[in-house]
Design a protein around this motif. Sequence first.
Motif, PDB file in Angstrom:
ATOM      1  N   GLU A  91      52.961  88.336   3.582  1.00 48.79           N
ATOM      2  CA  GLU A  91      52.892  87.612   4.850  1.00 48.79           C
ATOM      3  C   GLU A  91      54.233  86.999   5.210  1.00 48.79           C
ATOM      4  O   GLU A  91      54.648  87.032   6.381  1.00 48.79           O
ATOM      5  CB  GLU A  91      51.809  86.530   4.761  1.00 48.79           C
ATOM      6  CG  GLU A  91      50.395  87.097   4.718  1.00 48.79           C
ATOM      7  CD  GLU A  91      49.332  86.038   4.522  1.00 48.79           C
ATOM      8  OE1 GLU A  91      48.156  86.305   4.804  1.00 48.79           O
ATOM      9  OE2 GLU A  91      49.681  84.922   4.063  1.00 48.79           O
ATOM     10  N   GLN A  92      54.943  86.447   4.220  1.00 52.74           N
ATOM     11  CA  GLN A  92      56.237  85.821   4.489  1.00 52.74           C
ATOM     12  C   GLN A  92      57.299  86.834   4.889  1.00 52.74           C
ATOM     13  O   GLN A  92      58.293  86.476   5.527  1.00 52.74           O
ATOM     14  CB  GLN A  92      56.702  85.026   3.262  1.00 52.74           C
ATOM     15  CG  GLN A  92      55.909  83.751   3.023  1.00 52.74           C
ATOM     16  CD  GLN A  92      56.519  82.890   1.939  1.00 52.74           C
ATOM     17  OE1 GLN A  92      57.620  83.140   1.441  1.00 52.74           O
ATOM     18  NE2 GLN A  92      55.799  81.839   1.551  1.00 52.74           N
ATOM     19  N   ASN A  93      57.095  88.093   4.501  1.00 59.33           N
ATOM     20  CA  ASN A  93      58.084  89.126   4.827  1.00 59.33           C
ATOM     21  C   ASN A  93      57.644  90.027   5.979  1.00 59.33           C
ATOM     22  O   ASN A  93      58.229  91.091   6.197  1.00 59.33           O
ATOM     23  CB  ASN A  93      58.380  89.964   3.579  1.00 59.33           C
ATOM     24  CG  ASN A  93      59.227  89.220   2.568  1.00 59.33           C
ATOM     25  OD1 ASN A  93      60.445  89.185   2.670  1.00 59.33           O
ATOM     26  ND2 ASN A  93      58.579  88.591   1.598  1.00 59.33           N
ATOM     27  N   GLY A  94      56.629  89.595   6.718  1.00 61.04           N
ATOM     28  CA  GLY A  94      56.241  90.290   7.937  1.00 61.04           C
ATOM     29  C   GLY A  94      55.290  91.459   7.745  1.00 61.04           C
ATOM     30  O   GLY A  94      55.033  92.208   8.701  1.00 61.04           O
ATOM     31  N   PHE A  95      54.728  91.632   6.539  1.00 65.20           N
ATOM     32  CA  PHE A  95      53.793  92.740   6.293  1.00 65.20           C
ATOM     33  C   PHE A  95      52.355  92.237   6.429  1.00 65.20           C
ATOM     34  O   PHE A  95      51.573  92.283   5.469  1.00 65.20           O
ATOM     35  CB  PHE A  95      54.019  93.329   4.903  1.00 65.20           C
ATOM     36  CG  PHE A  95      55.376  93.940   4.700  1.00 65.20           C
ATOM     37  CD1 PHE A  95      55.721  95.126   5.333  1.00 65.20           C
ATOM     38  CD2 PHE A  95      56.316  93.334   3.874  1.00 65.20           C
ATOM     39  CE1 PHE A  95      56.973  95.693   5.145  1.00 65.20           C
ATOM     40  CE2 PHE A  95      57.566  93.891   3.684  1.00 65.20           C
ATOM     41  CZ  PHE A  95      57.908  95.076   4.325  1.00 65.20           C
ATOM     42  N   LYS A  96      52.005  91.763   7.594  1.00 63.77           N
ATOM     43  CA  LYS A  96      50.694  91.143   7.777  1.00 63.77           C
ATOM     44  C   LYS A  96      49.546  92.139   7.643  1.00 63.77           C
ATOM     45  O   LYS A  96      48.492  91.827   7.082  1.00 63.77           O
ATOM     46  CB  LYS A  96      50.640  90.444   9.134  1.00 63.77           C
ATOM     47  CG  LYS A  96      51.569  89.233   9.227  1.00 63.77           C
ATOM     48  CD  LYS A  96      51.420  88.493  10.546  1.00 63.77           C
ATOM     49  CE  LYS A  96      52.342  87.275  10.583  1.00 63.77           C
ATOM     50  NZ  LYS A  96      52.214  86.527  11.860  1.00 63.77           N
ATOM     51  N   GLU A  97      49.724  93.350   8.157  1.00 61.12           N
ATOM     52  CA  GLU A  97      48.676  94.359   8.050  1.00 61.12           C
ATOM     53  C   GLU A  97      48.485  94.796   6.597  1.00 61.12           C
ATOM     54  O   GLU A  97      47.359  95.049   6.151  1.00 61.12           O
ATOM     55  CB  GLU A  97      49.004  95.565   8.928  1.00 61.12           C
ATOM     56  CG  GLU A  97      48.885  95.303  10.422  1.00 61.12           C
ATOM     57  CD  GLU A  97      47.482  94.819  10.810  1.00 61.12           C
ATOM     58  OE1 GLU A  97      46.495  95.438  10.339  1.00 61.12           O
ATOM     59  OE2 GLU A  97      47.375  93.837  11.569  1.00 61.12           O
ATOM     60  N   VAL A  98      49.586  94.876   5.874  1.00 60.24           N
ATOM     61  CA  VAL A  98      49.512  95.241   4.459  1.00 60.24           C
ATOM     62  C   VAL A  98      48.843  94.116   3.670  1.00 60.24           C
ATOM     63  O   VAL A  98      48.030  94.364   2.782  1.00 60.24           O
ATOM     64  CB  VAL A  98      50.916  95.536   3.898  1.00 60.24           C
ATOM     65  CG1 VAL A  98      50.829  95.925   2.423  1.00 60.24           C
ATOM     66  CG2 VAL A  98      51.592  96.645   4.695  1.00 60.24           C
ATOM     67  N   ALA A  99      49.157  92.874   4.010  1.00 59.15           N
ATOM     68  CA  ALA A  99      48.520  91.726   3.354  1.00 59.15           C
ATOM     69  C   ALA A  99      47.020  91.734   3.601  1.00 59.15           C
ATOM     70  O   ALA A  99      46.219  91.449   2.701  1.00 59.15           O
ATOM     71  CB  ALA A  99      49.135  90.426   3.865  1.00 59.15           C
ATOM     72  N   LYS A 100      46.638  92.088   4.806  1.00 60.80           N
ATOM     73  CA  LYS A 100      45.212  92.186   5.147  1.00 60.80           C
ATOM     74  C   LYS A 100      44.545  93.257   4.305  1.00 60.80           C
ATOM     75  O   LYS A 100      43.408  93.087   3.830  1.00 60.80           O
ATOM     76  CB  LYS A 100      45.072  92.496   6.637  1.00 60.80           C
ATOM     77  CG  LYS A 100      43.640  92.521   7.155  1.00 60.80           C
ATOM     78  CD  LYS A 100      43.620  92.809   8.653  1.00 60.80           C
ATOM     79  CE  LYS A 100      42.190  92.891   9.177  1.00 60.80           C
ATOM     80  NZ  LYS A 100      42.156  93.211  10.638  1.00 60.80           N
TER      81      LYS A 100
END
Length: 378
Positions: free
Chosen positions: A119-128
């Motif tokens: 999430e901190q590195n902008g990979f929100k979809e991957v975090a999901k």
Amino acid sequence: MKEEITIMDPLYNQVPIHKEHKKIIDSKEFQRLRYIGQTSFSNKVYPSANHTRFEHSIGTYHLMNRLINNGLNKLSKEQSNSILTAALLHDIGHGPFSHVWEEVFPHFNHEEATIKILEQNGFKEVAKLISKKENMYSLLSSTIDVDKLDYMGRDSYFTGVSFGMLEVDFILRHTYLKDGKIIIKQSALASIEGLISQRANLYKAVYLHKVSIEFGFVFKKIFQRVRDLIAKGIKIEMNPHIRNFFEEKNTLEDLFELTDSEILSQIKRWSNEPDAILKKLCEGFLYRKKMRVISLNNKSIDTKKILAEVKKQYDPRYFYAHIKIPLKIIESQLYVEEENKIRKIEEVSDLIRFYSREKRFVEFLIFPRNIEYKKLLK
């Protein structure tokens, strides 16, 4: 820049990496995985088992790339990129010595750390996806997934055992995801049965080998002793990033600064502390001064008498353990495509049905080697 680079690998020969994913590999967070061992303490048994989470993550990425492009899985470009990135970064939040770090510090969870990093590195979809909110996550975490296919083959290769030599290519070509279900083509059923059996054997030979269990026990007792000394008000020299874990105020920055080698250096320094118990534990861990480990799966022993003998010479809080570990081989439901019908795998496989129903465990007793025990066998 080239669209792809190639990384050489002993298992797969050539691993193509897209330039966008190369940027991830070159990051500080990912490069740290070079210094996190894949199998924790297995190198105490198998000296060549010094491979790391770094190459395992690249291998998992490679197998995911092959799986989603096998012609059976129908994913969009965005979905493909998300699941590939997840495969590459699935271990990014591991602490030193991987899972045992979470046993030493139960407030820490590597999956939660992974999600925060993403999430901190902008990979929100991957975090999901890593948060198990997407059906695709089954490709990365299930009874049969690319994570297991890589670490079984890789751990087998570097330990020198033969239990993880899998038909990876065949399995990948005949596996797909549909409606959140992992489905195996009927032609690959025998390969899956072989994989399940080999996984059970690999656990017994490598992951749950009595020496690996012993060094995990000693490692945890070192930290328990340090924690107990701190509670008594005794000052212990310590890396500030490790201290933040003891005080449960650790951040991701603390995590990024800690690797296996940092912890080994700390244990080396603790071996010079005046406390006799801490010194003995640290020296035993560093210099392989082994304790006695008795498997109770095939022996009958009076554990109460053993404990009484230990108490005469040692503090049992640090030098005695009765450990029982469940062995779960079937983690999630698998399905087989048979004559255009989708059936649960245990409906068509006696072997899988056996592993699904059987409750297996390993049980060990750990205590100092000078304790006489043979006379206490029942």
